[in-house]
Design a protein around this motif. Structure first.
Motif, PDB file in Angstrom:
ATOM      1  N   VAL A  15       0.819  -1.213   0.000  1.00 46.05           N
ATOM      2  CA  VAL A  15       0.000   0.000   0.000  1.00 46.05           C
ATOM      3  C   VAL A  15       0.852   1.261   0.000  1.00 46.05           C
ATOM      4  O   VAL A  15       0.599   2.211  -0.749  1.00 46.05           O
ATOM      5  N   GLU A  16       1.877   1.304   0.841  1.00 44.41           N
ATOM      6  CA  GLU A  16       2.663   2.523   0.983  1.00 44.41           C
ATOM      7  C   GLU A  16       3.360   2.914  -0.316  1.00 44.41           C
ATOM      8  O   GLU A  16       3.452   4.097  -0.650  1.00 44.41           O
ATOM      9  N   GLU A  17       3.831   1.928  -1.071  1.00 40.11           N
ATOM     10  CA  GLU A  17       4.504   2.221  -2.343  1.00 40.11           C
ATOM     11  C   GLU A  17       3.535   2.839  -3.340  1.00 40.11           C
ATOM     12  O   GLU A  17       3.890   3.761  -4.090  1.00 40.11           O
ATOM     13  N   LEU A  18       2.300   2.350  -3.353  1.00 34.70           N
ATOM     14  CA  LEU A  18       1.295   2.908  -4.264  1.00 34.70           C
ATOM     15  C   LEU A  18       0.886   4.312  -3.833  1.00 34.70           C
ATOM     16  O   LEU A  18       0.630   5.181  -4.681  1.00 34.70           O
ATOM     17  N   LEU A  19       0.830   4.544  -2.535  1.00 35.87           N
ATOM     18  CA  LEU A  19       0.537   5.895  -2.043  1.00 35.87           C
ATOM     19  C   LEU A  19       1.634   6.869  -2.467  1.00 35.87           C
ATOM     20  O   LEU A  19       1.356   8.021  -2.823  1.00 35.87           O
ATOM     21  N   LYS A  20       2.872   6.408  -2.443  1.00 38.26           N
ATOM     22  CA  LYS A  20       3.984   7.236  -2.932  1.00 38.26           C
ATOM     23  C   LYS A  20       3.780   7.569  -4.409  1.00 38.26           C
ATOM     24  O   LYS A  20       4.057   8.688  -4.849  1.00 38.26           O
ATOM     25  N   GLU A  40      -9.212  -0.719   5.898  1.00 34.78           N
ATOM     26  CA  GLU A  40      -8.772   0.249   6.897  1.00 34.78           C
ATOM     27  C   GLU A  40      -7.480  -0.144   7.595  1.00 34.78           C
ATOM     28  O   GLU A  40      -6.594   0.695   7.791  1.00 34.78           O
ATOM     29  N   SER A  41      -7.340  -1.417   7.984  1.00 41.54           N
ATOM     30  CA  SER A  41      -6.151  -1.843   8.723  1.00 41.54           C
ATOM     31  C   SER A  41      -4.866  -1.607   7.935  1.00 41.54           C
ATOM     32  O   SER A  41      -3.846  -1.196   8.495  1.00 41.54           O
ATOM     33  N   ASP A  42      -4.911  -1.836   6.622  1.00 38.87           N
ATOM     34  CA  ASP A  42      -3.723  -1.650   5.781  1.00 38.87           C
ATOM     35  C   ASP A  42      -3.553  -0.200   5.339  1.00 38.87           C
ATOM     36  O   ASP A  42      -2.461   0.350   5.383  1.00 38.87           O
ATOM     37  N   LEU A  43      -4.658   0.400   4.913  1.00 39.20           N
ATOM     38  CA  LEU A  43      -4.583   1.746   4.356  1.00 39.20           C
ATOM     39  C   LEU A  43      -4.270   2.793   5.426  1.00 39.20           C
ATOM     40  O   LEU A  43      -3.450   3.692   5.201  1.00 39.20           O
ATOM     41  N   SER A  44      -4.895   2.687   6.585  1.00 34.21           N
ATOM     42  CA  SER A  44      -4.636   3.660   7.644  1.00 34.21           C
ATOM     43  C   SER A  44      -3.194   3.592   8.111  1.00 34.21           C
ATOM     44  O   SER A  44      -2.584   4.621   8.443  1.00 34.21           O
ATOM     45  N   LEU A  45      -2.629   2.379   8.123  1.00 35.91           N
ATOM     46  CA  LEU A  45      -1.221   2.215   8.501  1.00 35.91           C
ATOM     47  C   LEU A  45      -0.307   2.885   7.487  1.00 35.91           C
ATOM     48  O   LEU A  45       0.657   3.567   7.850  1.00 35.91           O
TER      49      LEU A  45
END
Length: 335
Positions: A15-20, A40-45
């Protein structure tokens, strides 16, 4: 303002790489708005490390997401509110103008077809993308949407590919070729021969004839038409060749002190070479023939590649490619 729905679940890179990737694209296109879908558990993190403007980024939590090993039929039958299906429904409802996902390819294509529906007259949608060639860029479809394609579907690919090439590459009357095992008329599957006969007398199509595998990189034609099985293998082979060339160049220029010196002098040229053949630049394939913009990113891409997938979706919205395809289909009987 263009609004894109982004499914950030199910990618190999997380998830974090895609948010970048979203933020990278946002830096190039600050006026674009995003609906970000995820569990939520993955995205909020993942969001903890980012500061997103509430005016341009809306986060929508979903109960579940599509796993990479998910079965297409079972997923469709279950009808769950996954991050992928919710992103596509937002396009159908008009909340956004395009969707992007790096999740399960088969499920994404099936959901896109089920939720967005196909354009009038289209037998089967196709995956289309730009590919680098010696002449610049060409268009190729189908890249994996349909493992087998009838002659009529291949003719429709030719027409859709022509419109896509005109809009994206700016080629006024693009040449179209059918990928085959040879250029001789007697070679190839029956569906290819039938498509050849249907296309050769079409004045709307600048039909070149058959092309072979090496014609893809040569840029012999502007639009390469094939079935999804062949197209996907050709695409992955090309991407693998690009990576091998980059690896071998690095290896050669690190092999000795003299080669490192030569590599240092040639660095600007090598960087241009690497940038031109970087598969991440061409990441983002459009599901062409459905009633909406649905772009598929490679599951293993990084933030740079995902930003280019978002750019593809953004460009397709601005070019109104769905309307252009539908208008062209209505003008000609290609059913």
């Amino acid at each position: 303002m263009v609004c894109l729905s982004v499914d950030v679940m199910g990618a190999d890179s997380g998830v974090e790489e895609l948010l970048k990737g979203i933020l990278l694209f946002h830096s190039r296109c600050p006026e674009c708005k995003f609906l970000i879908f995820g569990v939520e558990s993955d995205l909020s993190l993942g969001l903890k490390n980012f500061s997103l403007s509430q005016n341009l980024f809306d986060v929508i939590y979903t109960p579940t997401y599509v796993r990479s090993q998910a079965d297409v039929f079972s997923t469709l039958k279950a009808g769950e509110d996954t991050s992928m299906s919710c992103a596509l429904r937002s396009v159908f409802s008009g909340q956004s103008q395009g969707a992007v996902s790096a999740g399960n390819t088969g499920v994404y294509l099936a959901l896109s077809k089920s939720i967005l529906k196909t354009l009038e007259g289209i037998l089967r949608p196709a995956i289309v993308s730009q590919i680098p060639t010696c002449r610049g860029e060409s268009i190729m479809l189908d890249l994996g949407g349909n493992l087998e394609s009838s002659s009529k579907s291949l003719v429709q690919y030719a027409l859709m590919g022509k419109v896509f090439c005109q809009k994206v590459l700016g080629v006024e009357f693009p040449s179209v070729g059918i990928l085959n095992v040879g250029t001789e008329l007697q070679k190839g599957k029956e569906s290819l021969k039938e498509a050849y006969e249907l296309l050769k007398n079409r004045k709307e199509i600048n039909f070149y004839g058959y092309v072979e595998g090496d014609d893809i990189s040569k840029g012999t034609v502007d639009v390469v038409v094939t079935d999804g099985f062949t197209g996907n293998i050709a695409l992955k082979t090309g991407e693998g060749t690009m990576r091998m060339m980059s690896y071998m160049l690095n290896r050669v220029f690190q092999s000795s002190f003299y080669s490192r010196c030569v590599g240092f002098i040639a660095r600007p040229f090598l960087q241009d070479f690497k940038a031109y053949f970087d598969p991440r630049v061409y990441n983002g394939a459009l599901w062409l023939g459905v009633r909406g913009i649905a772009v598929k990113s490679h599951g293993g891409t990084d933030s740079i590649g995902f930003s280019h997938a978002l750019e593809t979706a953004y460009d397709m919205v601005r070019m109104n490619i769905v309307h252009e395809i539908q208008s062209t289909l209505l003008q000609h009987d290609f059913s």
